[in-house]
Design a protein around this motif. Structure first.
Motif, PDB file in Angstrom:
ATOM      1  N   PHE A 105      30.329   4.817  13.679  1.00 48.00           N
ATOM      2  CA  PHE A 105      29.706   5.936  12.966  1.00 48.00           C
ATOM      3  C   PHE A 105      29.353   6.983  14.006  1.00 48.00           C
ATOM      4  O   PHE A 105      28.592   6.684  14.936  1.00 48.00           O
ATOM      5  CB  PHE A 105      28.394   5.508  12.297  1.00 48.00           C
TER       6      PHE A 105
ATOM      7  N   LYS B 135      23.332   8.261  10.612  1.00 43.82           N
ATOM      8  CA  LYS B 135      24.019   7.088  11.168  1.00 43.82           C
ATOM      9  C   LYS B 135      23.131   5.851  11.113  1.00 43.82           C
ATOM     10  O   LYS B 135      23.533   4.795  10.615  1.00 43.82           O
ATOM     11  CB  LYS B 135      24.412   7.326  12.648  1.00 43.82           C
TER      12      LYS B 135
ATOM     13  N   VAL C  53      27.133   2.388  16.049  1.00 45.57           N
ATOM     14  CA  VAL C  53      26.600   3.746  15.885  1.00 45.57           C
ATOM     15  C   VAL C  53      26.555   4.443  17.239  1.00 45.57           C
ATOM     16  O   VAL C  53      26.073   3.855  18.215  1.00 45.57           O
ATOM     17  CB  VAL C  53      25.165   3.710  15.305  1.00 45.57           C
TER      18      VAL C  53
ATOM     19  N   HIS D 228      26.313   8.687  19.122  1.00 45.01           N
ATOM     20  CA  HIS D 228      26.457  10.137  18.948  1.00 45.01           C
ATOM     21  C   HIS D 228      27.527  10.653  19.910  1.00 45.01           C
ATOM     22  O   HIS D 228      27.833  11.818  19.954  1.00 45.01           O
ATOM     23  CB  HIS D 228      25.119  10.843  19.197  1.00 45.01           C
TER      24      HIS D 228
END
Ligand code: ADP
Length: 398
Positions: A38, A46, A194, A196
């Protein structure tokens, strides 16, 4: 090992009287054994999505399935999952063996079963010979491997990992990425991860799920997200440095922008007509110095530009180009239609403040509807007939 399915999952929070939709009607179908990342900016949902899978949060609406079981209202311990988090919370007063086996001992597993599982997990994460060490005697990477081993001994159906490498330094991160890929291969298990960090997602995933404002933008193999982004958000989020975006208008035989025009036959693509406002997307590596025009199979006309800032990266140079009367220096965040960022050969003798010409490969120019942001085509040269299925075997038996 199990498949995972989210059906119309929505999670709303009441934030001091204001409703926050953290996850907005999410539908996901994940096969057994897939490694899914994600990705998305901070606050895109997320972690909340992950928490609904883990059972740490009950969705406001919708259903979560692990395998064939509806687990929406089951507590985390009954879901067959194991979690690894960013903050590596090891018990400081316990050695590695005790940390890894803690959950099993709590559940009164027989000693020989505990030994078998710990040995196997330690072997997988390469901690053999370190079972007697205390956490304080270990590096960050080793401690994170203990945390992963602690998840492995649970023999979960699904691993959930929330930014597990976020606190590690850059070099260790790259190393641990490789370890995670090996782990995935060895365990042959479903991993939801997860991050970023889109680079992490690109290198680890079978498929990337790109989220924005709580909603799923695209879920596809990394290269499909890169080469055929479904919309402007995915196009801008995946790829570093980001894709250039230039506003334009469709004419009978071209797309006109403020500073240049790209020949284009609107009848070659469905869903676009003369007069439409479009956004052109060009990746920095699809822009070339004008002198290479003859080497490109479907080159645009030459585009006049002036070099602004140059950033040598070692294996490439990022060259910020000004178009037309563009006067201002730019950064990646401030790019406008008067600017293009291109990636050029490190051996190039390009200098700052020079008048140059550049050319783009029309086969790799993306077109988006400006109003909706939806992709129209990923090639101005025609021949793009829809999303490729390359590498997306995960989708084949959906
Ligand atoms: P991400 O993991 O992508 O950074 P989150 O899932 O943590 O995003 O958050 C998504 C949105 O939901 C954010 O706007 C966040 O502020 C909000 N949110 C998350 N948890 C809560 C909560 N417990 N109460 C209120 N709002 C929350």
């Amino acid at each position: 090992m199990a498949s995972l399915k989210l059906e119309n999952v929505t999670k709303r929070y009441d934030d001091q009287g204001e409703v926050v939709t953290a996850v907005d009607d999410m539908n996901l179908d994940i096969d057994h054994g897939e490694f899914i990342c994600f990705v998305g900016p901070s606050g895109c949902g997320k972690s909340t999505t992950m928490e609904t899978i883990a059972g740490l949060t009950i969705p406001t609406e919708g259903t979560v399935y692990i395998g064939d079981r509806d687990v929406t209202n089951l507590p985390p311990k009954d879901r067959g999952i194991a979690m690894v988090f960013q903050n590596i919370a090891l018990f400081p007063h316990m050695d590695v063996y005790d940390n890894i086996s803690f959950g099993l001992r709590l559940r009164d597993y027989p000693q020989d079963e505990i030994d078998r599982r710990v040995e196997r997990a330690a072997d997988i994460v390469q901690l053999e010979g370190m079972l007697g060490r205390m956490p304080e005697e270990m590096s960050g990477g080793q401690r994170q491997r203990v945390a992963i081993a602690r998840a492995i001994v649970r023999e979960p159906d699904v691993f959930l990992m929330d930014e597990p490498l976020a606190n590690l330094d850059a070099k260790l991160k790259v190393h641990m990425r490789t370890e995670l890929q090996r782990l995935h291969k060895e365990l042959d298990t479903t991993i939801i991860y997860v991050t970023h960090d889109q680079e992490e997602a690109m290198t680890l995933s079978d498929r990337i799920a790109v989220l924005n404002s709580g909603s799923l933008q695209q879920i596809d193999p990394p290269l499909t997200c890169y080469n055929e982004p479904d919309n402007l958000f995915v196009a801008g989020f995946i790829g570093s440095p980001s894709m250039n975006f230039v506003e334009g208008t469709v004419e009978a035989d071209a797309i006109e922008t403020k500073n240049f025009s790209l020949s284009f036959d609107p009848s070659s693509v469905d869903g676009v007509g003369v007069g439409d406002s479009v956004t052109i997307g060009i990746r920095p590596e699809d822009i070339y110095p004008g002198e290479l025009r003859d080497e490109i199979s479907d080159p645009s006309a030459l585009i006049d530009a002036r070099t602004d800032i140059l950033e040598p990266m070692g294996d490439e140079i990022f060259a910020y180009m000004l178009l037309g009367e563009g006067e201002t220096s730019m950064s990646q965040e401030q790019a406008t239609s008067d600017q293009l960022l291109m990636s050029i050969d490190p051996d190039s003798d390009i200098a700052e403040d020079e008048d140059v010409q550049v050319v783009v490969d029309r086969r790799n120019v993306h077109l988006f509807e400006t109003a909706s942001g939806e992709a129209i085509t990923h090639s101005l040269a025609g021949g793009w007939t829809g999303k490729s299925q390359t590498g997306s075997e995960a989708e084949s038996d959906d």
